[in-house]
Design a protein around this motif. Structure first.
Motif, short mmCIF file in Angstrom:
data_model
loop_
_atom_site.label_atom_id
_atom_site.label_comp_id
_atom_site.label_asym_id
_atom_site.label_seq_id
_atom_site.Cartn_x
_atom_site.Cartn_y
_atom_site.Cartn_z
N CYS A 105 4.66 2.86 -6.81
CA CYS A 105 4.68 2.30 -5.47
C CYS A 105 6.14 2.05 -5.09
CB CYS A 105 3.89 0.99 -5.49
SG CYS A 105 3.89 0.12 -3.94
N ASN A 106 6.52 2.49 -3.88
CA ASN A 106 7.92 2.40 -3.48
C ASN A 106 8.21 1.34 -2.43
OD1 ASN A 106 8.57 4.70 -5.08
ND2 ASN A 106 7.72 5.99 -3.47
N HIS A 107 7.18 0.91 -1.72
CA HIS A 107 7.40 0.01 -0.58
C HIS A 107 6.26 -1.01 -0.52
CE1 HIS A 107 7.85 -1.36 3.56
NE2 HIS A 107 9.07 -0.87 3.53
N PRO A 108 6.57 -2.28 -0.19
CA PRO A 108 5.50 -3.30 -0.20
C PRO A 108 4.33 -2.97 0.72
CG PRO A 108 7.53 -4.15 0.83
CD PRO A 108 7.88 -2.87 0.16
N ARG A 109 4.60 -2.24 1.81
CA ARG A 109 3.51 -1.94 2.74
C ARG A 109 2.50 -0.95 2.17
NH1 ARG A 109 5.87 -0.72 7.61
NH2 ARG A 109 4.31 0.90 7.70
N GLU A 110 2.83 -0.32 1.04
CA GLU A 110 1.85 0.56 0.39
C GLU A 110 0.70 -0.24 -0.23
OE1 GLU A 110 3.67 3.53 -2.28
OE2 GLU A 110 5.48 3.37 -1.07
N ILE A 111 0.93 -1.53 -0.41
CA ILE A 111 -0.08 -2.34 -1.09
C ILE A 111 -0.93 -3.09 -0.07
CG2 ILE A 111 -0.47 -4.14 -2.82
CD1 ILE A 111 2.36 -3.50 -3.89
N ASP A 112 -2.09 -2.57 0.24
CA ASP A 112 -3.00 -3.29 1.13
C ASP A 112 -4.09 -3.96 0.28
OD1 ASP A 112 -4.82 -1.36 0.43
OD2 ASP A 112 -5.05 -0.52 2.44
N GLN A 113 -5.11 -4.48 0.94
CA GLN A 113 -6.13 -5.24 0.25
C GLN A 113 -6.88 -4.41 -0.82
OE1 GLN A 113 -5.82 -8.32 0.65
NE2 GLN A 113 -7.42 -8.71 -0.87
N THR A 114 -7.17 -3.16 -0.50
CA THR A 114 -7.91 -2.36 -1.49
C THR A 114 -7.03 -2.00 -2.68
OG1 THR A 114 -7.49 -0.39 -0.14
CG2 THR A 114 -9.69 -1.35 0.00
N VAL A 115 -5.75 -1.79 -2.43
CA VAL A 115 -4.84 -1.53 -3.55
C VAL A 115 -4.77 -2.77 -4.44
CG1 VAL A 115 -2.45 -1.03 -4.18
CG2 VAL A 115 -3.51 0.18 -2.27
N ALA A 116 -4.68 -3.93 -3.81
CA ALA A 116 -4.66 -5.19 -4.57
C ALA A 116 -5.92 -5.32 -5.42
CB ALA A 116 -4.51 -6.37 -3.62
N GLN A 117 -7.06 -4.93 -4.85
CA GLN A 117 -8.32 -5.00 -5.60
C GLN A 117 -8.32 -4.04 -6.79
OE1 GLN A 117 -11.31 -4.22 -2.65
NE2 GLN A 117 -10.99 -6.18 -1.64
N ALA A 118 -7.75 -2.86 -6.58
CA ALA A 118 -7.68 -1.90 -7.69
C ALA A 118 -6.81 -2.45 -8.83
CB ALA A 118 -7.12 -0.56 -7.20
N PHE A 119 -5.68 -3.09 -8.49
CA PHE A 119 -4.85 -3.73 -9.52
C PHE A 119 -5.66 -4.79 -10.27
CE2 PHE A 119 -0.63 -3.18 -6.93
CZ PHE A 119 -0.60 -1.84 -7.26
N THR A 120 -6.35 -5.62 -9.49
CA THR A 120 -7.13 -6.70 -10.09
C THR A 120 -8.16 -6.14 -11.08
OG1 THR A 120 -6.84 -8.05 -8.13
CG2 THR A 120 -8.67 -8.63 -9.56
N ARG A 121 -8.82 -5.10 -10.67
CA ARG A 121 -9.80 -4.48 -11.55
C ARG A 121 -9.19 -4.01 -12.86
NH1 ARG A 121 -14.11 -0.49 -8.64
NH2 ARG A 121 -15.26 -2.17 -7.62
N LEU A 122 -8.09 -3.30 -12.75
CA LEU A 122 -7.43 -2.76 -13.94
C LEU A 122 -7.01 -3.89 -14.87
CD1 LEU A 122 -5.21 -0.07 -12.18
CD2 LEU A 122 -6.93 0.42 -13.93
N ILE A 123 -6.38 -4.90 -14.28
CA ILE A 123 -5.80 -5.96 -15.11
C ILE A 123 -6.90 -6.85 -15.68
CG2 ILE A 123 -4.22 -7.93 -15.10
CD1 ILE A 123 -2.73 -6.36 -12.78
N ASP A 124 -7.92 -7.14 -14.89
CA ASP A 124 -9.04 -7.93 -15.41
C ASP A 124 -9.78 -7.19 -16.52
OD1 ASP A 124 -8.39 -9.99 -13.79
OD2 ASP A 124 -10.11 -9.82 -12.44
N ALA A 125 -9.70 -5.86 -16.51
CA ALA A 125 -10.33 -5.07 -17.58
C ALA A 125 -9.44 -5.02 -18.82
CB ALA A 125 -10.62 -3.66 -17.08
N GLY A 126 -8.31 -5.71 -18.77
CA GLY A 126 -7.46 -5.81 -19.95
C GLY A 126 -6.36 -4.78 -20.03
N MET A 127 -6.11 -4.09 -18.93
CA MET A 127 -5.08 -3.04 -18.98
C MET A 127 -3.77 -3.56 -18.38
SD MET A 127 -7.38 0.04 -18.61
CE MET A 127 -9.13 -0.15 -18.97
N PRO A 128 -2.69 -3.49 -19.15
CA PRO A 128 -1.40 -3.84 -18.55
C PRO A 128 -1.05 -2.82 -17.48
CG PRO A 128 -1.23 -3.49 -20.95
CD PRO A 128 -2.57 -3.00 -20.53
N VAL A 129 -0.52 -3.30 -16.36
CA VAL A 129 -0.13 -2.40 -15.27
C VAL A 129 1.35 -2.61 -14.96
CG1 VAL A 129 -0.55 -1.67 -12.88
CG2 VAL A 129 -2.47 -2.45 -14.29
#
Ligand SMILES: *Cc1c(COP(=O)(O)O)cnc(C)c1O
Ligand code: SF4
Length: 346
Positions: free
Chosen positions: A237-261
């Motif tokens: 990701c290069n710019h903060p505007r690339e991160i919208d609500q669904t991107v944030a949710q995808a991060f949450t999913r990955l990290i809650d599943a125990g994966m370092p991101v």
């Protein structure tokens, strides 16, 4: 005692329990999204209310952008930092001295087609030649990775090679974008890698959590969690505007599943060569528990010269970040030099 929390991260990891996450649930949806991706400059311009211009001829690296990513571009703004990453320009046709077709030395480092052993103790595999988006600055723009991308036939050769390299303890799935593989194919590859006993970690380099967050499905996560390999995810990701609500949710999913991101960004003129923008990007990432990993100097690939930022500027930007952010939020500013077994700090 009842625990009250308003933090959306602490929701039960059940697909049905949280309607807010339901937009990411359907495992087939991402494939449909890919079919509907934008593939012409004309279409993108129309969508954004930009005047139709003299766009350069279709090249071997044509415009490709998901509607999900395009929806974060500000309409009517030709200088939008997300737009600049995807819209072909005439500047790409300029020949600039020092900008070549294989700037990172991938070709000489191939141990077998699609298997790169240039990094110490890590093997990188080109799991597919395709991506969900074509980033104009990418070193891939000059190299047809499809030719090197493996199918099951080639995987056998990779696995044999890995079996004979007992010092390799990490396999990096790269590409193209490894998450462009269907689950069936992705996990067949993972299972093949699991048969090599000395491989302990599986690193996945993907821009999908950013450009098509729907790809991070429960089904995929559940299967990955069952692997004996320790996963590390590196997003881009290069710019903060690339991160919208669904991107944030995808991060949450990955990290809650125990994966370092971790996040890798490329320093790009007109996109993120600005102290406030980079600071906001890093803050947004750490608020979502993603660690800024690298700020990458542009690879000097033909057609990308107009994105280059001088290293002095990069170093000044990093100094700014160091003064303003926690230490763990400051990425390493690095460059990739052909023939080097690791990145070179700048
Ligand atoms: C640099 C790089 C790697 C591996 O290097 P690390 O320093 O171990 O992260 C893997 N994939 C890509 C795309 C890279 O640029
Ligand atoms: S490899 Fe990564 S940076 Fe390059 S075009 Fe694909 S998604 Fe973009």
């Amino acid at each position: 005692m009842q625990i009250l929390t308003t933090n959306p991260r602490f929701v039960p990891a059940e697909p049905a329990a949280n309607p807010e996450l339901s937009s990411l649930d359907d495992s087939e949806q991402w494939l449909d999204s890919m079919k509907g991706a934008i593939r012409s400059a004309r279409e993108l311009r129309q969508l954004l209310g930009l005047p139709v211009a003299d766009d350069p001829q279709e090249s071997a690296f044509p415009l490709l952008v998901t509607r999900e990513f395009a929806s974060r571009i500000e309409p009517g703004n030709p200088a939008d930092p997300l737009l600049l990453q995807v819209l072909p320009t005439v500047a790409e046709g300029h020949d600039t001295a020092g900008f070549i077709s294989d700037p990172v030395g991938d070709l000489p480092a191939s141990a077998a087609p699609g298997l790169l052993c240039k990094y110490e103790r890590r093997a990188l595999v080109i799991s597919t030649g395709v991506c969900a988006i074509h980033c104009r600055y990418c070193f891939r723009r000059e190299f047809d990775y499809s030719a090197a991308a493996g199918g099951p036939e080639l995987w056998k050769v990779w696995i044999e090679q890995l079996q004979q390299s007992p010092n390799i303890d990490e396999v990096i799935l790269s590409g193209g974008d490894p998450l462009m593989l269907t689950d069936a194919k992705f996990f067949r590859l993972v299972q093949a890698i699991e048969t090599v006993p000395h491989v302990k970690r599986l690193r996945i380099h993907s821009r999908m959590p950013i450009v098509l967050p729907q790809r991070i499905t429960w089904q995929w996560l559940e299967r990955l969690k069952q692997s004996r390999l320790v996963p590390w995810i590196v997003v881009h990701c290069n710019h903060p505007r690339e991160i919208d609500q669904t991107v944030a949710q995808a991060f949450t999913r990955l990290i809650d599943a125990g994966m370092p991101v971790l996040n890798q960004a490329v320093l790009l003129k007109g996109v993120n060569d600005d102290a406030a923008v980079l600071e906001e990007l890093c803050r947004r990432l750490i608020d979502l528990r993603v660690q800024p990993y690298y700020l990458h100097q542009l690879d000097r690939v033909q057609g990308a010269a107009h994105f280059e930022v001088p290293p002095e500027t990069g170093r000044r930007l990093i100094d700014h970040l160091r003064q303003r952010l926690p230490g763990y939020a400051v990425p390493s500013y690095v460059t990739e030099q052909p023939g080097q077994p690791s990145k070179t700090p700048l």
